[in-house]
Design an enzyme around this catalytic site. Structure first.
Site, PDB file in Angstrom:
ATOM      1  N   TYR A 156       0.838  -1.206   0.000  1.00 39.26           N
ATOM      2  CA  TYR A 156       0.000   0.000   0.000  1.00 39.26           C
ATOM      3  C   TYR A 156       0.868   1.249   0.000  1.00 39.26           C
ATOM      4  O   TYR A 156       0.723   2.129  -0.851  1.00 39.26           O
ATOM      5  CB  TYR A 156      -0.908  -0.033   1.225  1.00 39.26           C
ATOM      6  CG  TYR A 156      -1.961   1.039   1.269  1.00 39.26           C
ATOM      7  CD1 TYR A 156      -3.056   1.020   0.412  1.00 39.26           C
ATOM      8  CD2 TYR A 156      -1.875   2.083   2.191  1.00 39.26           C
ATOM      9  CE1 TYR A 156      -4.038   1.999   0.473  1.00 39.26           C
ATOM     10  CE2 TYR A 156      -2.852   3.065   2.261  1.00 39.26           C
ATOM     11  CZ  TYR A 156      -3.931   3.021   1.391  1.00 39.26           C
ATOM     12  OH  TYR A 156      -4.893   4.000   1.450  1.00 39.26           O
ATOM     13  N   ARG A 197     -10.617  -1.474  10.267  1.00 40.85           N
ATOM     14  CA  ARG A 197      -9.960  -0.293  10.840  1.00 40.85           C
ATOM     15  C   ARG A 197     -10.465  -0.033  12.253  1.00 40.85           C
ATOM     16  O   ARG A 197     -11.506  -0.534  12.673  1.00 40.85           O
ATOM     17  CB  ARG A 197     -10.174   0.924   9.940  1.00 40.85           C
ATOM     18  CG  ARG A 197      -9.127   0.955   8.846  1.00 40.85           C
ATOM     19  CD  ARG A 197      -9.330   2.078   7.886  1.00 40.85           C
ATOM     20  NE  ARG A 197     -10.406   1.803   6.975  1.00 40.85           N
ATOM     21  CZ  ARG A 197     -10.625   2.493   5.855  1.00 40.85           C
ATOM     22  NH1 ARG A 197      -9.830   3.478   5.532  1.00 40.85           N
ATOM     23  NH2 ARG A 197     -11.625   2.184   5.059  1.00 40.85           N
TER      24      ARG A 197
HETATM   25  N1  UDP Z   1      -5.964  -0.817  16.003  1.00 41.46           N
HETATM   26  C1  UDP Z   1      -6.347  -1.347  17.237  1.00 41.46           C
HETATM   27  N2  UDP Z   1      -7.394  -2.201  17.261  1.00 41.46           N
HETATM   28  C2  UDP Z   1      -8.108  -2.535  16.164  1.00 41.46           C
HETATM   29  C3  UDP Z   1      -7.731  -1.994  14.918  1.00 41.46           C
HETATM   30  C4  UDP Z   1      -6.649  -1.143  14.876  1.00 41.46           C
HETATM   31  O1  UDP Z   1      -5.737  -1.048  18.270  1.00 41.46           O
HETATM   32  O2  UDP Z   1      -9.068  -3.319  16.291  1.00 41.46           O
HETATM   33  C5  UDP Z   1      -4.843   0.138  15.971  1.00 41.46           C
HETATM   34  C6  UDP Z   1      -3.788  -0.176  14.906  1.00 41.46           C
HETATM   35  O3  UDP Z   1      -2.796  -1.035  15.417  1.00 41.46           O
HETATM   36  C7  UDP Z   1      -3.266   1.211  14.615  1.00 41.46           C
HETATM   37  C8  UDP Z   1      -4.448   2.124  14.821  1.00 41.46           C
HETATM   38  O4  UDP Z   1      -5.381   1.394  15.619  1.00 41.46           O
HETATM   39  O5  UDP Z   1      -2.254   1.561  15.533  1.00 41.46           O
HETATM   40  C9  UDP Z   1      -5.124   2.539  13.544  1.00 41.46           C
HETATM   41  O6  UDP Z   1      -5.343   1.365  12.793  1.00 41.46           O
HETATM   42  P1  UDP Z   1      -6.182   1.345  11.451  1.00 41.46           P
HETATM   43  O7  UDP Z   1      -6.178  -0.073  10.966  1.00 41.46           O
HETATM   44  O8  UDP Z   1      -7.495   1.974  11.662  1.00 41.46           O
HETATM   45  O9  UDP Z   1      -5.414   2.284  10.439  1.00 41.46           O
HETATM   46  P2  UDP Z   1      -3.868   2.651  10.180  1.00 41.46           P
HETATM   47  O10 UDP Z   1      -3.736   4.036  10.671  1.00 41.46           O
HETATM   48  O11 UDP Z   1      -2.973   1.710  10.923  1.00 41.46           O
HETATM   49  O12 UDP Z   1      -3.735   2.515   8.713  1.00 41.46           O
END
Ligand code: UDP
Length: 348
Positions: A156, A197
């Site tokens: 990505y 997400r």
């Molecule tokens: N995250 C979390 N629990 C979840 C999903 C995501 O703690 O169920 C954390 C993930 O590790 C990251 C942040 O939330 O640090 C944002 O994750 P997301 O997948 O929404 O998007 P990213 O910013 O990583 O692309």
């Protein structure tokens, strides 16, 4: 008086989360919208709602393959192209990494060539992921990032970086008029509950009574932007005259830890919720916050929605969806994004 037929605005990825909001805003502004989507990670009711507009047309297609005839035959009347086509949740874009990379590189190239042939202005939805796990805070557009080119997020991150390169090369060669938006974490209605997400995961878990899955210790930060603000910025960027070849950060500067996000959602849900900790995904960025000085100066834009208000609207929307039998019936015919990823990969 009969309206003269105008050109099309092509929205690749128009059935997805941000894409469906862009389509709706364009339709409400009086534009004719041609939506091109492979429905890989789209939410089917998003599309059903758009199909009620007379000036909306949907074409199924995957931009990593030759563009469908239904799009190519409109080449001369396409005026603007938004490229929002790509799985954007880490879980889903990593499910078929080759397809993610090709969507960003080959797909963006195909749409840029279409922009060249049609004379359409082209907007690339890029991402804060181009900064990787940033070593500089907040992130300004001239920061070159800290990206792994071999890790699981690279399909990505590097795909979007290459897409930006292509867009700017087309512009430098005079082949297309381009705009590049680097979108930071966006949330709001129309997300899939199973998107993977953090905001949709947490709200889905609260609504179903499951424990909230915090990855790592929850000290990592993000800055969440409400989708209406993101869409407003994208449309301003598409309409703006730019002084130079610039990528523009679009996001909210309110940075918080994932643990703080949990607290905010607990307030909205009116009570404590159980929490379970899972391993932090590989290469998960530790901090992320946009510098939006350029968006302020060039677009006259800044986010208007506070996090608590945006999360409240999002929570209420998900709660209504959770209860809505009509939407559930539409969704019942939907194989879900994981099945679609497998199907698209198999036919690729
Ligand atoms: N995250 C979390 N629990 C979840 C999903 C995501 O703690 O169920 C954390 C993930 O590790 C990251 C942040 O939330 O640090 C944002 O994750 P997301 O997948 O929404 O998007 P990213 O910013 O990583 O692309």
């Amino acid at each position: 008086m009969k309206r003269e037929p105008e050109g099309w605005t092509l929205v690749a990825g128009g059935a997805g989360f941000i894409g469906s909001h862009v389509c709706r805003a364009l339709l409400e502004a009086g534009e004719r919208v041609l939506c091109l989507d492979n429905l890989q990670t789209a939410r089917v009711p998003n599309l059903a709602a758009l199909e009620k507009f007379a000036d909306f047309r949907f074409v199924w297609g995957d931009i990593s393959h030759p563009l469908p005839q239904e799009v190519m035959r409109e080449t001369r009347s396409i005026r603007r192209i938004y490229n929002l086509a790509c799985a954007a949740s880490p879980e889903l874009y990593q499910a078929d990494p080759e397809h993610t990379m090709l969507t960003n590189v080959v797909g963006t190239d195909r749409l840029l060539r279409l922009a060249e042939q049609s004379g359409a202005r082209f907007l690339l939805a890029s991402t804060s992921e181009v900064y990787g796990d940033p070593a500089v805070h907040p992130q300004r557009e001239d920061y070159r990032g800290n990206v792994s080119c071999t890790g699981p997020r690279a399909c990505y991150d590097e795909g979007k970086r290459a897409a930006e390169t292509l867009a700017f090369d087309f512009a430098r060669c005079g082949r297309a008029d381009v705009r590049v938006a680097r979108i930071f974490n966006t949330y709001g209605p129309h997300m899939r509950i199973d998107d993977g997400r953090v905001v949709s995961n947490f709200i889905g878990q609260i609504l179903s009574g499951a424990p909230l899955t915090i990855y790592g210790d929850g000290s990592q930060t993000r800055s969440f932007c409400y989708v209406a603000d993101t869409v407003d910025a994208l449309m301003r960027l598409m309409g703006a005259e730019m002084p130079d070849l610039l990528a523009i950060n679009i996001g909210n500067q309110h940075e918080l830890t994932i643990a703080e996000l949990v607290e905010t959602l607990c307030d909205i849900a009116d009570g404590p919720v159980p929490i379970v900790h899972h391993a932090l995904p590989t290469d998960d960025p530790q901090r992320r916050r946009p510098d939006i000085t350029k968006a302020r100066e060039l677009l006259g834009w800044e986010p208007a929605t506070a996090l608590s208000a945006g999360l409240r609207k999002t929570y209420d929307w998900f709660a209504a969806e959770h209860r809505a039998p009509a939407t559930a019936a539409v969704a019942a015919g939907d194989p879900g994004p994981r099945a679609r990823v497998a199907r698209i990969s198999a036919t690729g």
